[in-house]
Design an enzyme around this catalytic site. Structure first.
Site: not given
Length: 126
Positions: A15, A28
């Site tokens: 990401s 995350y």
């Protein structure tokens, strides 16, 4: 691939948050940062076996996971202000770079992350 000494390609999907913070989502971001470093390290370790490893780091992509964002014009406009290309990505945008990295056209490419984010990474503001 390592044991059989067959050349190969690994393409990880992380990401943009392997690079940029996302307040409230520390785990995350940390896990995506770990994928980035794993890619870099393994690219060096496995180069002698002709195994290439790269990351694709998408930004905001028009997928079902962003359903609530797409339904909220105010939130969507806030996100779009951070994206120089002024649109969300499409799955095809991600697929294109994955396809390239897996192909022989990228035979000299390893240990890198490719941001598919319309420029978000370099203009992000919380």
């Amino acid at each position: 691939m390592y044991k059989t000494k067959i050349a190969g390609v690994i393409v990880n999907v992380s990401s943009v948050h392997e690079e940029i913070p996302f307040p409230g989502y520390a785990a995350y971001c940390a896990s995506n940062g770990a994928v980035k470093m794993l890619c870099r390290n393994l690219a060096i370790e496995l180069a002698d076996f002709n195994i290439r490893i790269n990351n694709v780091a998408p930004g905001a992509i028009e997928t079902p996971i962003n359903k609530s964002l797409l339904a909220n014009k105010k939130k969507l406009n806030k996100v779009l202000k951070n994206i120089p290309l002024k649109r969300l990505g499409k799955p095809e945008d991600v697929a294109g770079i994955v396809s390239f990295l897996a192909s022989s056209d990228a035979d000299y490419v390893t240990g890198s992350s490719y941001f598919v984010d319309g420029g978000l990474t370099w203009q992000y503001e919380e």
